[in-house]
Write an enzyme that holds these catalytic residues in place. Structure first.
Site, PDB file in Angstrom:
ATOM      1  N   CYS A   2       5.483  13.667 -15.406  1.00 16.45           N
ATOM      2  CA  CYS A   2       6.923  13.857 -15.576  1.00 16.45           C
ATOM      3  C   CYS A   2       7.262  15.236 -15.026  1.00 16.45           C
ATOM      4  O   CYS A   2       6.379  16.006 -14.686  1.00 16.45           O
ATOM      5  CB  CYS A   2       7.298  13.830 -17.049  1.00 16.45           C
ATOM      6  SG  CYS A   2       6.807  12.319 -17.884  1.00 16.45           S
ATOM      7  N   ARG A  27       8.212  13.351  -9.271  1.00 18.97           N
ATOM      8  CA  ARG A  27       7.206  13.279 -10.340  1.00 18.97           C
ATOM      9  C   ARG A  27       7.506  12.158 -11.333  1.00 18.97           C
ATOM     10  O   ARG A  27       6.680  11.846 -12.198  1.00 18.97           O
ATOM     11  CB  ARG A  27       7.151  14.599 -11.107  1.00 18.97           C
ATOM     12  CG  ARG A  27       6.744  15.786 -10.275  1.00 18.97           C
ATOM     13  CD  ARG A  27       6.770  17.049 -11.109  1.00 18.97           C
ATOM     14  NE  ARG A  27       5.775  17.019 -12.168  1.00 18.97           N
ATOM     15  CZ  ARG A  27       4.532  17.469 -12.053  1.00 18.97           C
ATOM     16  NH1 ARG A  27       4.135  17.984 -10.916  1.00 18.97           N
ATOM     17  NH2 ARG A  27       3.695  17.413 -13.056  1.00 18.97           N
ATOM     18  N   TRP A  74       8.553   9.861 -16.308  1.00 20.59           N
ATOM     19  CA  TRP A  74       7.760   8.756 -15.795  1.00 20.59           C
ATOM     20  C   TRP A  74       7.086   8.205 -17.033  1.00 20.59           C
ATOM     21  O   TRP A  74       6.137   8.778 -17.561  1.00 20.59           O
ATOM     22  CB  TRP A  74       6.746   9.259 -14.769  1.00 20.59           C
ATOM     23  CG  TRP A  74       5.859   8.168 -14.277  1.00 20.59           C
ATOM     24  CD1 TRP A  74       4.578   7.914 -14.688  1.00 20.59           C
ATOM     25  CD2 TRP A  74       6.176   7.171 -13.313  1.00 20.59           C
ATOM     26  NE1 TRP A  74       4.089   6.811 -14.018  1.00 20.59           N
ATOM     27  CE2 TRP A  74       5.036   6.350 -13.171  1.00 20.59           C
ATOM     28  CE3 TRP A  74       7.309   6.894 -12.547  1.00 20.59           C
ATOM     29  CZ2 TRP A  74       5.003   5.262 -12.295  1.00 20.59           C
ATOM     30  CZ3 TRP A  74       7.266   5.812 -11.684  1.00 20.59           C
ATOM     31  CH2 TRP A  74       6.122   5.013 -11.570  1.00 20.59           C
ATOM     32  N   ASN A 100       5.270  16.824 -20.767  1.00 19.06           N
ATOM     33  CA  ASN A 100       4.569  16.070 -19.718  1.00 19.06           C
ATOM     34  C   ASN A 100       3.121  15.961 -20.177  1.00 19.06           C
ATOM     35  O   ASN A 100       2.506  16.966 -20.518  1.00 19.06           O
ATOM     36  CB  ASN A 100       4.671  16.859 -18.397  1.00 19.06           C
ATOM     37  CG  ASN A 100       3.815  16.260 -17.299  1.00 19.06           C
ATOM     38  OD1 ASN A 100       3.510  15.072 -17.315  1.00 19.06           O
ATOM     39  ND2 ASN A 100       3.433  17.086 -16.348  1.00 19.06           N
ATOM     40  N   GLY A 101       2.575  14.743 -20.223  1.00 14.49           N
ATOM     41  CA  GLY A 101       1.195  14.559 -20.679  1.00 14.49           C
ATOM     42  C   GLY A 101       1.119  13.409 -21.667  1.00 14.49           C
ATOM     43  O   GLY A 101       2.064  12.624 -21.788  1.00 14.49           O
ATOM     44  N   GLU A 482     -10.502  -3.584   1.075  1.00 15.73           N
ATOM     45  CA  GLU A 482      -9.533  -2.511   0.809  1.00 15.73           C
ATOM     46  C   GLU A 482      -9.619  -1.415   1.881  1.00 15.73           C
ATOM     47  O   GLU A 482      -8.595  -0.905   2.340  1.00 15.73           O
ATOM     48  CB  GLU A 482      -9.772  -1.948  -0.598  1.00 15.73           C
ATOM     49  CG  GLU A 482      -9.004  -0.676  -0.958  1.00 15.73           C
ATOM     50  CD  GLU A 482      -7.486  -0.820  -0.933  1.00 15.73           C
ATOM     51  OE1 GLU A 482      -6.976  -1.927  -0.722  1.00 15.73           O
ATOM     52  OE2 GLU A 482      -6.799   0.221  -1.088  1.00 15.73           O
ATOM     53  N   LYS A 486      -6.508  -0.314   4.206  1.00  9.14           N
ATOM     54  CA  LYS A 486      -6.003   1.074   4.301  1.00  9.14           C
ATOM     55  C   LYS A 486      -5.896   1.491   5.761  1.00  9.14           C
ATOM     56  O   LYS A 486      -4.910   2.080   6.173  1.00  9.14           O
ATOM     57  CB  LYS A 486      -6.923   2.064   3.574  1.00  9.14           C
ATOM     58  CG  LYS A 486      -6.840   2.149   2.090  1.00  9.14           C
ATOM     59  CD  LYS A 486      -5.552   2.625   1.496  1.00  9.14           C
ATOM     60  CE  LYS A 486      -4.579   1.489   1.324  1.00  9.14           C
ATOM     61  NZ  LYS A 486      -4.539   0.794   0.080  1.00  9.14           N
ATOM     62  N   GLU A 489      -2.976  -0.444   7.585  1.00 11.38           N
ATOM     63  CA  GLU A 489      -1.587  -0.148   7.236  1.00 11.38           C
ATOM     64  C   GLU A 489      -1.151   1.248   7.644  1.00 11.38           C
ATOM     65  O   GLU A 489       0.018   1.457   7.940  1.00 11.38           O
ATOM     66  CB  GLU A 489      -1.266  -0.466   5.769  1.00 11.38           C
ATOM     67  CG  GLU A 489      -1.889   0.393   4.723  1.00 11.38           C
ATOM     68  CD  GLU A 489      -1.516  -0.044   3.316  1.00 11.38           C
ATOM     69  OE1 GLU A 489      -0.409  -0.531   3.092  1.00 11.38           O
ATOM     70  OE2 GLU A 489      -2.362   0.121   2.425  1.00 11.38           O
ATOM     71  N   HIS A 505     -22.407 -15.312  10.311  1.00 11.23           N
ATOM     72  CA  HIS A 505     -21.668 -16.571  10.470  1.00 11.23           C
ATOM     73  C   HIS A 505     -20.457 -16.424  11.392  1.00 11.23           C
ATOM     74  O   HIS A 505     -19.573 -17.272  11.366  1.00 11.23           O
ATOM     75  CB  HIS A 505     -21.237 -17.096   9.092  1.00 11.23           C
ATOM     76  CG  HIS A 505     -22.393 -17.331   8.185  1.00 11.23           C
ATOM     77  ND1 HIS A 505     -23.187 -18.453   8.269  1.00 11.23           N
ATOM     78  CD2 HIS A 505     -22.933 -16.570   7.198  1.00 11.23           C
ATOM     79  CE1 HIS A 505     -24.152 -18.368   7.360  1.00 11.23           C
ATOM     80  NE2 HIS A 505     -24.018 -17.240   6.705  1.00 11.23           N
ATOM     81  N   LYS A 604       7.212   0.188  -0.286  1.00  8.29           N
ATOM     82  CA  LYS A 604       6.303   0.504  -1.395  1.00  8.29           C
ATOM     83  C   LYS A 604       6.168  -0.676  -2.336  1.00  8.29           C
ATOM     84  O   LYS A 604       5.093  -0.979  -2.824  1.00  8.29           O
ATOM     85  CB  LYS A 604       6.811   1.747  -2.142  1.00  8.29           C
ATOM     86  CG  LYS A 604       5.944   2.193  -3.307  1.00  8.29           C
ATOM     87  CD  LYS A 604       4.594   2.677  -2.830  1.00  8.29           C
ATOM     88  CE  LYS A 604       3.624   2.920  -3.959  1.00  8.29           C
ATOM     89  NZ  LYS A 604       2.209   2.823  -3.496  1.00  8.29           N
TER      90      LYS A 604
END
Ligand code: M6R
Length: 609
Positions: A2, A27, A74, A100-101, A482, A486, A489, A505, A604
């Site tokens: 946050c 944030r 957040w 924040n935390g 993955e 990455k 993209e 194969h 996103k």
């Protein structure tokens, strides 16, 4: 994650706080609020949504006063709603606090405070801090804050003010960053420098365990033992954009480097070493039901789908639960066979808003499955619509390419496996081994990140190739997928992920000196198999970048480049192996001059079909 901003001085606080919130919006942006003190009283305003909705609420008004604190949230505990928005208050509306935390022991503290007569208004962990401070407050805000913090377990960066001491802000830091902006006859407190730069470039970074008291013209910093700390202010040389990215050139790189902390946040308070257990608060309600589940179907998209594939290997090996992983976009159009009460459908989603995953979950619900979510964004659609779930606590992910959310999804997968495994046949000793290995992960990721420069050099040597093959087997097959995703993209290079055993194969036909292979080959149960794949590639003149276990010298003779990862349990290797692949993709993307934070054609969150 946050954002916090506080101001004490002679100017009107509102515009300064508002400007600070805008700078901190990256944030967290699901709700925001501010409180400003003046000699007549208090002005408090909160709003759900981004900072512009708070601004609309203010309608050009200035809350009178020149001391105040503000917060952009957040969410981690409690959905984004007005009542859960910071600042939080004590029972008498005398103390106001932003945080924040995560307060790990907030449940027990809250229970005790309620028994003592405190009245809570929100579902947040933060509110306990306001009531704890109230409990110890008799006119000295700093001392009351210190007493309260003695009882708290978890992380915090916080700022607190009291109506009875109108020109004072008390701030404290443990695990969540805070800095003081030092001005003339004014001081500011903020989660990062972006929020104070318009007013001052002189800053003092608070260290772990320190408490600061900010007044009109003075700052006092003490440690938890009340010893006075003297620290000179330092001059900020960065520009605003650099500050928001924490000095990193891109959000993606910043997020890759946040991963040790992200894993710490995802596992914090959720592991019990002595019992070899994972405790997931969000699943408590359905814990008994989960004990009876005979099949799990995981639905997700993109990177989250690959996290699901890793989860499948984990659940089958350690919990003995038959598991299938489905692309959510396919699941929604199939006729999935769901046995009411025996099947759980688990959605994995960073945003919690992916249209296909939402539809898959709705379909599963219609068919009577128990629905679960592993979601990063608190209060998102998937979080709300599933029967129960686990939050990632990874903080906002800004880069379109998912990095820290993925690592967090894998960490949560390990916790879920541990929980379901211990509910079934997994022994306590195995559980303890898994728990202690999970706890080592943040430090091990830090070790990998130290190789950033050498990975960049490898990336530069390979950035001119137009095709890549990624290979992995068993737990690291999804990591090959993955790694390839990455690279495509963010660099727009053609890359394919394959199960190493499938190479013969078909894909082997592609291999020549222009088609490099990235092989994930840790010392695990399939090491020898993947190693012989590398021999086959070398025999055909292929170039190899290997991700291998520290100390494995043999692999160096088969690979052109080796990136080492620390040793861990086989089940946890994906969490380490993906980190060098993220860095490799990032540096190749940068070398090719791509906009790595916002790749072309991608969003996103995919909220349409
Ligand atoms: O928000 P979600 O986790 O549901 O998003 C799923 C995918 O859209 C996402 O992982 C996408 O593949 C990323 N761009 C990958 O980096």
């Amino acid at each position: 994650m946050c954002g916090i901003i506080g101001y004490v001085g002679k100017k009107p606080a509102t515009p300064i706080l508002l400007e600070g919130l805008h700078r901190l919006e990256y944030r967290g942006y699901d709700s925001s609020g501010m409180v400003v003190l003046n000699h007549q009283g208090v002005n408090l305003i909160k709003s759900v949504g981004d900072i512009s909705s708070l601004e609309e609420r203010l309608e050009g008004r200035r809350l009178e006063g020149s001391c105040g604190i503000a917060h952009t949230r957040w969410a981690t505990h409690g959905a984004p709603s007005e009542v859960n928005t910071h600042p939080h208050m004590d029972c008498k509306d005398e103390i106001y606090l932003v945080h924040n935390g995560i307060i790990e022991n907030y449940r027990e503290l809250k229970e005790n405070l309620i028994k003592e007569g405190h009245r809570f208004r929100s579902e947040t962990d933060t509110e306990v801090l306001a009531h704890l401070i109230e409990r110890y407050y008799n006119g000295n805000l700093e001392e009351a804050t210190r007493q309260a913090l003695f009882r708290v377990r978890g992380t915090y960066g916080l700022a607190v003010i009291s109506r009875r001491e109108p020109n004072k802000i008390v701030a404290a830091r443990h695990g969540s960053p805070l800095l003081i902006g030092v001005g003339e006859n004014e001081n500011l407190i903020a989660s990062d420098a972006a929020a104070v730069m318009r007013y001052t470039h002189e800053v003092i970074y608070l260290e772990e365990g320190e408490i600061a008291t900010l007044g009109l013209c003075g700052i006092e910093i003490t440690n938890i033992e009340r010893e006075l700390i003297h620290r000179e202010a330092q001059r900020l040389e960065w520009d605003l954009e650099e500050v928001q990215k924490g000095g990193f050139p891109h959000f993606m790189l910043k997020e890759i480097f946040e991963q040790p902390e992200v894993v710490e946040n995802s596992i914090r308070g959720r592991l019990i070493l002595e019992e070899g257990l994972a405790k997931l608060g969000g699943l408590e309600r359905v814990y008994d039901h989960l004990g009876k589940i005979e099949r799990i179907i995981i639905v997700s998209c993109g990177t989250a789908f690959y996290a699901g594939l890793v989860q499948e290997y984990m659940l089958e090996e350690y919990a003995g639960i038959p598991t299938e992983v489905e692309l959510a976009s396919e699941f929604r159009y199939r006729k999935p066979i769901i046995h009411r009460d025996e099947t759980a459908v688990l959605a994995i989603s960073q945003s919690g808003e992916t249209a296909d995953t939402i539809s898959a979950i709705r379909e599963a619900k219609r068919k009577g499955a128990l629905t679960l979510g592993v979601v990063n964004v608190v209060g998102s659609t998937i979080a709300r619509e599933t029967d129960a779930g686990v939050y990632n606590h990874a903080g906002p992910e800004i880069g379109v390419a998912s990095t820290k959310a993925f690592v967090s999804q894998l960490a949560i997968s390990a916790l879920l496996t541990l929980m379901l495994g211990r509910q079934r046949e997994m022994s306590m000793v195995t559980g303890q081994r898994v728990v202690s290995s999970i706890k080592n992960l943040p430090e091990q990721i830090r070790e990998i990140l130290k190789q950033n420069e050498s990975i960049k050099e490898i990336a530069n040597r390979f950035s001119h190739y137009n095709d890549f093959l990624y290979l992995g087997r068993k737990y690291n097959y999804p990591i090959a997928l993955e790694g390839a995703l990455k690279l495509k993209e963010i660099s727009y290079i053609h890359a394919e992920g394959y199960a190493a055993g499938e190479m013969k194969h078909g894909p082997l036909a592609l291999i020549d000196e222009n088609f490099p292979v990235v092989a994930i080959v840790p010392k695990d149960s399939v090491y020898l198999k993947v190693r012989s794949n590398l021999e086959e590639i070398k025999a055909r003149g292929g170039k190899v970048i290997a991700v291998a276990t520290e100390g494995d010298q043999e692999i160096a003779s088969l690979a052109d480049e080796v990136i080492y990862i620390p040793k861990t349990l086989e089940v946890l290797t994906p969490i380490l192996a993906v980190v060098p692949l993220q860095l490799l993709a990032y540096h190749i993307g940068v070398a090719r001059g791509r906009n790595v934070d916002k790749p072309r054609n991608l969003a996103k969150s995919v909220t349409v079909e």
